[in-house]
Scaffold this active site. Structure first.
Site, mmCIF file in Angstrom:
data_model
loop_
_atom_site.group_PDB
_atom_site.id
_atom_site.type_symbol
_atom_site.label_atom_id
_atom_site.label_comp_id
_atom_site.label_asym_id
_atom_site.label_seq_id
_atom_site.Cartn_x
_atom_site.Cartn_y
_atom_site.Cartn_z
ATOM 1 N N GLY A 46 0.605 -1.091 -0.125
ATOM 2 C CA GLY A 46 -0.026 -0.009 0.042
ATOM 3 C C GLY A 46 0.807 1.311 0.079
ATOM 4 O O GLY A 46 1.437 1.588 -0.715
ATOM 5 N N THR A 49 -5.783 0.708 -0.922
ATOM 6 C CA THR A 49 -4.870 -0.336 -0.413
ATOM 7 C C THR A 49 -5.551 -1.649 0.061
ATOM 8 O O THR A 49 -6.520 -1.362 0.342
ATOM 9 C CB THR A 49 -4.039 0.508 0.602
ATOM 10 O OG1 THR A 49 -4.851 0.074 1.927
ATOM 11 C CG2 THR A 49 -3.500 1.650 0.244
ATOM 12 N N PRO A 50 -4.707 -2.617 0.152
ATOM 13 C CA PRO A 50 -5.243 -3.901 0.962
ATOM 14 C C PRO A 50 -6.102 -3.515 2.110
ATOM 15 O O PRO A 50 -6.840 -4.379 2.331
ATOM 16 C CB PRO A 50 -3.998 -4.657 1.126
ATOM 17 C CG PRO A 50 -3.293 -4.267 -0.171
ATOM 18 C CD PRO A 50 -3.258 -2.711 -0.323
ATOM 19 N N TYR A 97 -7.801 2.270 16.792
ATOM 20 C CA TYR A 97 -7.005 2.720 15.683
ATOM 21 C C TYR A 97 -7.191 4.261 15.763
ATOM 22 O O TYR A 97 -6.247 4.928 15.660
ATOM 23 C CB TYR A 97 -7.657 2.178 14.221
ATOM 24 C CG TYR A 97 -6.987 2.781 12.806
ATOM 25 C CD1 TYR A 97 -5.975 2.097 12.406
ATOM 26 C CD2 TYR A 97 -7.618 3.757 12.247
ATOM 27 C CE1 TYR A 97 -5.088 2.505 11.383
ATOM 28 C CE2 TYR A 97 -7.120 4.073 11.022
ATOM 29 C CZ TYR A 97 -6.002 3.752 10.667
ATOM 30 O OH TYR A 97 -5.570 4.083 9.428
ATOM 31 N N ILE A 126 -7.956 5.377 1.161
ATOM 32 C CA ILE A 126 -7.107 5.278 0.096
ATOM 33 C C ILE A 126 -7.021 3.768 -0.380
ATOM 34 O O ILE A 126 -7.328 2.835 0.554
ATOM 35 C CB ILE A 126 -5.653 5.639 0.541
ATOM 36 C CG1 ILE A 126 -5.552 6.933 1.103
ATOM 37 C CG2 ILE A 126 -4.706 5.592 -0.974
ATOM 38 C CD1 ILE A 126 -5.857 8.186 0.040
ATOM 39 N N LYS A 146 -4.057 6.627 16.212
ATOM 40 C CA LYS A 146 -3.967 7.657 15.370
ATOM 41 C C LYS A 146 -3.902 9.233 15.924
ATOM 42 O O LYS A 146 -3.085 10.149 15.549
ATOM 43 C CB LYS A 146 -4.501 7.712 14.005
ATOM 44 C CG LYS A 146 -4.457 6.425 13.222
ATOM 45 C CD LYS A 146 -3.143 6.358 12.711
ATOM 46 C CE LYS A 146 -3.044 5.345 11.592
ATOM 47 N NZ LYS A 146 -1.424 5.044 11.049
HETATM 48 N N1 LIG Z 1 -5.400 3.036 3.162
HETATM 49 C C1 LIG Z 1 -5.872 3.670 3.816
HETATM 50 O O1 LIG Z 1 -6.791 4.093 3.386
HETATM 51 C C2 LIG Z 1 -5.154 4.469 5.034
HETATM 52 C C3 LIG Z 1 -6.107 6.090 5.365
HETATM 53 C C4 LIG Z 1 -5.136 6.515 6.562
HETATM 54 C C5 LIG Z 1 -4.046 5.991 6.993
HETATM 55 N N2 LIG Z 1 -3.537 4.741 6.623
HETATM 56 C C6 LIG Z 1 -2.360 4.489 7.294
HETATM 57 O O2 LIG Z 1 -1.110 4.305 6.237
HETATM 58 C C7 LIG Z 1 -0.370 3.136 6.712
HETATM 59 C C8 LIG Z 1 -0.197 2.335 5.535
HETATM 60 O O3 LIG Z 1 -1.534 1.627 5.456
HETATM 61 P P1 LIG Z 1 -2.016 0.898 4.260
HETATM 62 O O4 LIG Z 1 -3.381 1.129 3.686
HETATM 63 O O5 LIG Z 1 -0.873 0.776 3.061
HETATM 64 O O6 LIG Z 1 -1.829 -0.676 4.727
HETATM 65 P P2 LIG Z 1 -1.255 -2.184 4.205
HETATM 66 O O7 LIG Z 1 -2.154 -3.274 4.966
HETATM 67 O O8 LIG Z 1 -1.446 -2.085 2.712
HETATM 68 O O9 LIG Z 1 0.246 -2.151 4.487
HETATM 69 C C9 LIG Z 1 0.580 -2.095 5.760
HETATM 70 C C10 LIG Z 1 1.994 -2.649 5.990
HETATM 71 O O10 LIG Z 1 2.345 -2.477 7.299
HETATM 72 C C11 LIG Z 1 3.087 -3.714 7.605
HETATM 73 N N3 LIG Z 1 3.127 -4.010 9.234
HETATM 74 C C12 LIG Z 1 2.304 -4.417 9.819
HETATM 75 N N4 LIG Z 1 2.553 -4.709 10.980
HETATM 76 C C13 LIG Z 1 3.970 -4.423 11.020
HETATM 77 C C14 LIG Z 1 4.869 -4.177 12.066
HETATM 78 N N5 LIG Z 1 4.693 -4.620 13.308
HETATM 79 N N6 LIG Z 1 6.162 -3.954 11.676
HETATM 80 C C15 LIG Z 1 6.248 -3.543 10.463
HETATM 81 N N7 LIG Z 1 5.508 -3.560 9.582
HETATM 82 C C16 LIG Z 1 4.454 -4.050 9.759
HETATM 83 C C17 LIG Z 1 2.292 -4.715 6.869
HETATM 84 O O11 LIG Z 1 3.209 -6.070 6.612
HETATM 85 C C18 LIG Z 1 2.051 -3.991 5.520
HETATM 86 O O12 LIG Z 1 3.001 -4.259 4.739
HETATM 87 C C19 LIG Z 1 -1.036 2.652 8.045
HETATM 88 O O13 LIG Z 1 -0.343 3.267 9.096
HETATM 89 C C20 LIG Z 1 -2.213 2.951 7.882
HETATM 90 O O14 LIG Z 1 -2.980 2.975 9.329
HETATM 91 C C21 LIG Z 1 -4.142 4.250 5.673
#
Ligand SMILES: NC(=O)c1ccc[n+]([C@@H]2O[C@H](COP(=O)([O-])OP(=O)(O)OC[C@H]3O[C@@H](n4cnc5c(N)ncnc54)[C@H](O)[C@@H]3O)[C@@H](O)[C@H]2O)c1
Length: 256
Positions: free
Chosen positions: A21, A191-192, A154, A189, A158
């Site tokens: 992601g 993402t998975p 969460y 966004i 955050k």
């Molecule tokens: N996708 C969204 O809509 C969104 C919105 C707001 C915030 N976020 C934040 O963005 C960040 C990335 O989210 P994403 O959507 O890409 O998620 P995702 O699930 O695609 O990727 C998350 C990654 O974090 C890794 N991870 C999980 N636990 C871990 C640990 N203990 N140590 C190291 N790596 C670890 C996973 O293996 C994965 O590769 C996160 O902090 C999420 O909360 C995402």
């Protein structure tokens, strides 16, 4: 991914949670702009393969493990002698409200988001201090600004990242460390993590919702690169006067 981001070239930047992601989008954009990118994640197989694809380095790394943070920084220092940027991006999102959040889920969320970001900022500042400063980007969420009922832990984590970021920014400014610290707050966004949430919460696939979302949001669904460009801006020298702030990337979702 087009357009050069001024002042990224040659910077040494660590991105956590970079095997998927948003983290991978950050790493890919930064590498394409000439940064030396160190990708870290618990998913070693995927992380190593993706790092190879974009010419980055990969390190196995659980962000909730304080000792491992120390080793990651030693490895970065040994290879590059400096650290210019850190993106504390790794995260998980358990779906549970105030009534059904278990203490296990609560602690796991806090360990990854809050402990992980705290350890990361502490370790990065130590190394950045020796090499003239740097920029830290902490991945928060719009959940920090509005609170999402089905993401209780969460939202709390955050929110903590948001205020921790400000405290760090002001500390570094007061101590004249030349280290900036900002948070990024994406909305939903593609993402998975979001695919999983949509399936769990409303039993729909993002693909099936895509037309609906495109109609609702004039500029379409948020994509990882939309966030990556904000991250790159905050890591670059052009944002030198931006510190302790919260950058929202949600196409107005928290305004309307
Ligand atoms: N996708 C969204 O809509 C969104 C919105 C707001 C915030 N976020 C934040 O963005 C960040 C990335 O989210 P994403 O959507 O890409 O998620 P995702 O699930 O695609 O990727 C998350 C990654 O974090 C890794 N991870 C999980 N636990 C871990 C640990 N203990 N140590 C190291 N790596 C670890 C996973 O293996 C994965 O590769 C996160 O902090 C999420 O909360 C995402």
């Amino acid at each position: 991914m087009s357009g050069a981001v001024s002042g990224i070239e040659g910077k040494v930047i660590v991105v956590t949670g970079a095997a998927s992601g948003l983290g991978f989008a950050d790493a890919r954009l930064l590498a394409s702009q000439g940064a030396h990118v160190v990708m870290t994640d618990i998913d070693v197989e995927r992380g190593s393969a993706l790092a190879k694809e974009i010419g980055a380095i990969f390190l196995a790394h659980d962000v909730s493990d304080e000792d491992r943070w120390g080793q990651v920084m030693l490895d970065v220092e040994a290879k590059y002698g400096r650290l210019d940027g850190l993106v504390n991006n790794a995260g998980v999102a358990h779906i549970a409200n105030i009534e059904n959040t278990s203490s296990k889920v609560w602690r796991n969320t806090m360990a990854i988001h809050l402990d992980g970001t705290f350890f990361g900022c502490q370790a990065a500042i130590k190394l950045m201090k020796t090499s003239g400063g740097g920029s830290i980007v902490n991945m928060s969420s719009t959940a920090a600004l509005i609170g999402i009922p089905d993401y209780l832990a969460y939202s709390a984590a955050k929110g903590g990242i948001r205020s921790m970021t400000k405290a760090i920014a002001i500390h570094c400014r007061r101590e004249r460390l030349k280290i900036r610290c900002n948070s990024v707050h994406p909305g939903s966004i593609n993402t998975p993590m979001v695919h999983h949430a949509l399936k769990e919460l409303v039993d729909v696939d993002l693909g099936a919702m895509e037309d609906q979302e495109k109609a609702r949001l004039s500029m379409g669904i948020g994509e990882p690169d939309d966030v990556a460009h904000m991250v790159a801006y905050l890591l670059s020298d052009v944002s030198k006067h931006v510190n302790g702030t919260e950058m929202v990337v949600d196409n107005g979702d928290t305004v309307v």
